[in-house]
Scaffold this active site. Sequence first.
Site, PDB file in Angstrom:
ATOM      1  N   ASP A  98      14.819  51.956  61.935  1.00 20.60           N
ATOM      2  CA  ASP A  98      15.789  53.029  62.189  1.00 20.60           C
ATOM      3  C   ASP A  98      16.540  53.447  60.936  1.00 20.60           C
ATOM      4  OD1 ASP A  98      17.172  50.609  62.073  1.00 20.60           O
ATOM      5  OD2 ASP A  98      18.313  50.919  63.908  1.00 20.60           O
ATOM      6  N   ASP A 101      20.055  50.215  55.108  1.00 22.47           N
ATOM      7  CA  ASP A 101      21.455  50.210  54.704  1.00 22.47           C
ATOM      8  C   ASP A 101      21.559  49.356  53.434  1.00 22.47           C
ATOM      9  OD1 ASP A 101      24.178  50.893  55.380  1.00 22.47           O
ATOM     10  OD2 ASP A 101      24.484  48.864  56.095  1.00 22.47           O
TER      11      ASP A 101
END
Length: 175
Positions: A98, A101
Site C-alpha cells: 500500500d 514510508d
Amino acid sequence: MTERVEKLISREKIEKRVKELAKQLDSDYAGKEIYMLCVLKGGVNFMVDLSREMESMVYINFMKVSSYDKKTISSGSIKILMDLDESIADKDVLIVEDIVDSGRTLNHLKNLLLSRNPKSIKICTFLDKPARREVPIQVDYVGFVIPDGFVIGYGLDYDQKYRNLDYVGILSFEE
Ligand code: IMP
Ligand code: MG
C-alpha cells in the site's frame, strides 16, 4: 477528538493510474508469469484492481507482516504473521504494497524473500512518501508520490478503519 478526512486522490485518478501501471507491467513482464505477492491488509485493494487490468499470466498470494514498533526497529527485523504457503524459487515476484514510508517493512521483507531464491523480485507500491524514508530501498513501480501526512482509504487504514474508501484522504484530528 473528531477524525476529519480531506480528499487527496480521487477515485478517477486512481483508476487512471492503475490502468497505466498495469500496461507498464504487462510490457515489462512480456512473456513472463507474474507472481504478485500482496502484503496484507493494506495492499489488497490495489492488488485486486491492478491485477484485473493486466493481461499477463498473474498468480496471487499473500503475506502478513507485523507493523513494527520501536522494539522491532532496534532488533532490525519484522515479524511474519502469515507466511507464503508455497515456494517462490524461480518465480518473478512482484511485491504489492500500500505505502512505503520509512522503508523498513519492505527492506526486511525483500531481504527475506531474496533468501528464497526467486528468479527476480520487484516492488510495486500504491503510494510513496519519500520524505519519511529512513532506509534506502529501490521501489520499482509507484502509483503516486505523496507529501508527508497520514493517509487513509483504498486499503490504507487508521485503527483498521477507512480501508474501503475508493479514494485516498488525509486524516486529521479536531477537538
Ligand atoms: P514503513 O515500514 O515505514 O515503510 O511502513 C510501511 C507500513 O506502515 C505500510 O505498509 C502501512 O501499513 C503503514 N503506513 C505508513 N504510512 C501510513 C499512512 O500514512 N497511512 C496508513 N498506513 C501507513
Ligand atoms: Mg502495509
